[in-house]
Design a protein around this motif. Structure first.
Motif, PDB file in Angstrom:
ATOM      1  N   VAL A   1      25.956  23.649 -24.951  1.00  0.00           N
ATOM      2  CA  VAL A   1      24.826  24.512 -25.306  1.00  0.00           C
ATOM      3  C   VAL A   1      23.703  23.683 -25.921  1.00  0.00           C
ATOM      4  O   VAL A   1      22.534  23.795 -25.530  1.00  0.00           O
ATOM      5  CB  VAL A   1      25.265  25.635 -26.268  1.00  0.00           C
ATOM      6  N   LYS A   2      24.035  22.835 -26.878  1.00  0.00           N
ATOM      7  CA  LYS A   2      23.019  22.016 -27.544  1.00  0.00           C
ATOM      8  C   LYS A   2      22.393  21.012 -26.566  1.00  0.00           C
ATOM      9  O   LYS A   2      21.191  20.749 -26.620  1.00  0.00           O
ATOM     10  CB  LYS A   2      23.637  21.279 -28.728  1.00  0.00           C
ATOM     11  N   LEU A   3      23.208  20.460 -25.678  1.00  0.00           N
ATOM     12  CA  LEU A   3      22.704  19.504 -24.703  1.00  0.00           C
ATOM     13  C   LEU A   3      21.705  20.179 -23.763  1.00  0.00           C
ATOM     14  O   LEU A   3      20.653  19.617 -23.438  1.00  0.00           O
ATOM     15  CB  LEU A   3      23.865  18.910 -23.910  1.00  0.00           C
ATOM     16  N   ASN A   4      22.009  21.387 -23.342  1.00  0.00           N
ATOM     17  CA  ASN A   4      21.093  22.130 -22.484  1.00  0.00           C
ATOM     18  C   ASN A   4      19.805  22.490 -23.214  1.00  0.00           C
ATOM     19  O   ASN A   4      18.718  22.446 -22.633  1.00  0.00           O
ATOM     20  CB  ASN A   4      21.770  23.398 -21.958  1.00  0.00           C
ATOM     21  N   LYS A   5      19.904  22.828 -24.473  1.00  0.00           N
ATOM     22  CA  LYS A   5      18.694  23.134 -25.247  1.00  0.00           C
ATOM     23  C   LYS A   5      17.787  21.918 -25.353  1.00  0.00           C
ATOM     24  O   LYS A   5      16.557  22.032 -25.278  1.00  0.00           O
ATOM     25  CB  LYS A   5      19.082  23.649 -26.640  1.00  0.00           C
ATOM     26  N   LEU A   6      18.392  20.747 -25.527  1.00  0.00           N
ATOM     27  CA  LEU A   6      17.625  19.509 -25.582  1.00  0.00           C
ATOM     28  C   LEU A   6      16.868  19.293 -24.273  1.00  0.00           C
ATOM     29  O   LEU A   6      15.698  18.889 -24.275  1.00  0.00           O
ATOM     30  CB  LEU A   6      18.577  18.340 -25.853  1.00  0.00           C
ATOM     31  N   ALA A   7      17.524  19.574 -23.158  1.00  0.00           N
ATOM     32  CA  ALA A   7      16.890  19.423 -21.849  1.00  0.00           C
ATOM     33  C   ALA A   7      15.783  20.452 -21.644  1.00  0.00           C
ATOM     34  O   ALA A   7      14.705  20.132 -21.127  1.00  0.00           O
ATOM     35  CB  ALA A   7      17.937  19.545 -20.747  1.00  0.00           C
ATOM     36  N   ILE A   8      16.031  21.687 -22.037  1.00  0.00           N
ATOM     37  CA  ILE A   8      15.039  22.756 -21.874  1.00  0.00           C
ATOM     38  C   ILE A   8      13.772  22.443 -22.648  1.00  0.00           C
ATOM     39  O   ILE A   8      12.651  22.638 -22.164  1.00  0.00           O
ATOM     40  CB  ILE A   8      15.636  24.110 -22.309  1.00  0.00           C
ATOM     41  N   ASP A   9      13.926  21.939 -23.873  1.00  0.00           N
ATOM     42  CA  ASP A   9      12.768  21.641 -24.722  1.00  0.00           C
ATOM     43  C   ASP A   9      11.803  20.661 -24.070  1.00  0.00           C
ATOM     44  O   ASP A   9      10.585  20.743 -24.274  1.00  0.00           O
ATOM     45  CB  ASP A   9      13.227  21.069 -26.070  1.00  0.00           C
ATOM     46  N   ALA A  10      12.319  19.707 -23.291  1.00  0.00           N
ATOM     47  CA  ALA A  10      11.474  18.653 -22.707  1.00  0.00           C
ATOM     48  C   ALA A  10      11.095  18.909 -21.254  1.00  0.00           C
ATOM     49  O   ALA A  10      10.313  18.149 -20.688  1.00  0.00           O
ATOM     50  CB  ALA A  10      12.178  17.304 -22.828  1.00  0.00           C
ATOM     51  N   SER A  11      11.638  19.956 -20.642  1.00  0.00           N
ATOM     52  CA  SER A  11      11.354  20.243 -19.235  1.00  0.00           C
ATOM     53  C   SER A  11      10.065  21.054 -19.081  1.00  0.00           C
ATOM     54  O   SER A  11       9.582  21.679 -20.022  1.00  0.00           O
ATOM     55  CB  SER A  11      12.520  21.016 -18.609  1.00  0.00           C
ATOM     56  N   ASP A  12       9.520  21.028 -17.859  1.00  0.00           N
ATOM     57  CA  ASP A  12       8.335  21.837 -17.551  1.00  0.00           C
ATOM     58  C   ASP A  12       8.715  23.194 -16.993  1.00  0.00           C
ATOM     59  O   ASP A  12       7.922  24.145 -17.086  1.00  0.00           O
ATOM     60  CB  ASP A  12       7.459  21.110 -16.526  1.00  0.00           C
ATOM     61  N   ALA A  13       9.879  23.296 -16.386  1.00  0.00           N
ATOM     62  CA  ALA A  13      10.303  24.548 -15.767  1.00  0.00           C
ATOM     63  C   ALA A  13      11.824  24.577 -15.694  1.00  0.00           C
ATOM     64  O   ALA A  13      12.478  23.528 -15.661  1.00  0.00           O
ATOM     65  CB  ALA A  13       9.700  24.688 -14.374  1.00  0.00           C
ATOM     66  N   ILE A  14      12.368  25.784 -15.652  1.00  0.00           N
ATOM     67  CA  ILE A  14      13.821  25.975 -15.676  1.00  0.00           C
ATOM     68  C   ILE A  14      14.231  26.845 -14.493  1.00  0.00           C
ATOM     69  O   ILE A  14      13.559  27.831 -14.168  1.00  0.00           O
ATOM     70  CB  ILE A  14      14.274  26.666 -16.981  1.00  0.00           C
ATOM     71  N   ILE A  15      15.360  26.491 -13.876  1.00  0.00           N
ATOM     72  CA  ILE A  15      15.915  27.297 -12.790  1.00  0.00           C
ATOM     73  C   ILE A  15      17.340  27.705 -13.149  1.00  0.00           C
ATOM     74  O   ILE A  15      18.149  26.878 -13.564  1.00  0.00           O
ATOM     75  CB  ILE A  15      15.930  26.529 -11.459  1.00  0.00           C
ATOM     76  N   GLU A  16      17.625  28.968 -12.992  1.00  0.00           N
ATOM     77  CA  GLU A  16      18.991  29.474 -13.141  1.00  0.00           C
ATOM     78  C   GLU A  16      19.679  29.293 -11.790  1.00  0.00           C
ATOM     79  O   GLU A  16      19.466  30.067 -10.867  1.00  0.00           O
ATOM     80  CB  GLU A  16      18.955  30.947 -13.553  1.00  0.00           C
TER      81      GLU A  16
END
Length: 271
Positions: A216-231
């Protein structure tokens, strides 16, 4: 945005490993975008379970030879490549004997020797980024798939933000119903700080730096720095999905894998 070049950084790709939903999805997506006329490059780890002779991997001498420093230790970077037939999609492999053993048993190193998964992730991401730099290839879209790619957005938005290969790209991160054998160790935060990241850049994990970093924390780190997210699949931890939606960044909900290449291409163009 006119998307011409797409870089996929993936945890696994068929047929180099036994078929999994993520591996099949990664191959279909890269091939689908290439068929739409995009120039595609794909990177994955060279796990010991991959049969080099059967899959016709060969080392690219001009790209190999760099040392990547992690926790004050030098780790040689070896780059191998194979061509996925019949589409002739090029797949690059990040290899190193310390992290991706040549004679592993059936399971992947990330499951059998999970105590260094944090360093594997750092090595894989830095190895990929440095190799793309050597190729002098400028990506329009960098799409990250799987937890082992989760540090990519952080590196590209900070340390490599002004590099010509990445300064104009959009970073897309796929949420996946992934698994992590065990949380990253309590010294992961320290290792990232040694890589040159600040507390602010590591905000998603800084307050938990001494408790181990889970998926969960690793994904949050990635989300914070990304421009867009795909489920990219069903069954993702709701906390991760809600965090992505709350970020306010462009978000593409899951729509089924059959329509993914077309949906993703349209999503890329919208960024």
């Amino acid at each position: 945005m006119d998307v011409k070049k797409v870089l996929y950084i993936s945890q696994e790709i068929d047929p180099y490993l036994p078929a999994t939903p993520m591996g099949t999805f990664s191959r279909r997506l890269a091939q689908g975008l290439q068929e739409k006329g995009a120039e595609v490059r794909t990177f994955m780890p060279k796990y010991g379970a991959i049969n080099e002779r059967r899959n016709q991997l060969h080392e690219v001498i001009r790209l190999s030879g760099m040392n990547i420093i992690i926790d004050d230790t030098d780790h040689p970077l070896i780059i191998k490549v194979a061509t996925l037939q019949p589409t002739r999609l090029q797949v690059y492999f990040i290899d190193n004997d310390d992290y991706f053993y040549r004679h592993a048993p059936g399971k992947l190193e990330t499951r059998d020797w999970a105590d260094v998964n944090d360093e594997r992730a750092i090595f894989f991401v830095k190895g990929t980024v440095e190799t793309v730099k050597k190729l002098r290839w400028e990506a329009d879209i960098v799409h990250c798939i799987g937890w082992i790619s989760a540090l990519t957005p952080l590196y590209l938005k900070t340390i490599y933000s002004e590099d010509p290969s990445f300064r104009n790209c959009k970073i897309v991160y796929s949420l996946y119903a992934d698994t992590l054998a065990e949380p990253f160790g309590t010294d992961f935060f320290k290792k990232l700080k040694e890589q040159g990241f600040s507390d602010e850049q590591l905000a998603a994990i800084s307050k938990d730096g001494d408790t181990g970093i889970d998926l969960v924390k690793l994904n949050k780190l990635a989300i914070d720095a990304s421009d867009a997210i795909i489920e990219s699949t069903e069954g993702i931890d709701p906390e991760i999905v809600e965090y992505a939606k709350a970020s306010g960044k462009p978000f593409l909900p899951y729509s089924g894998q059959e329509s993914a290449p077309a949906d993703y291409h349209k999503f890329y163009q919208s960024l």
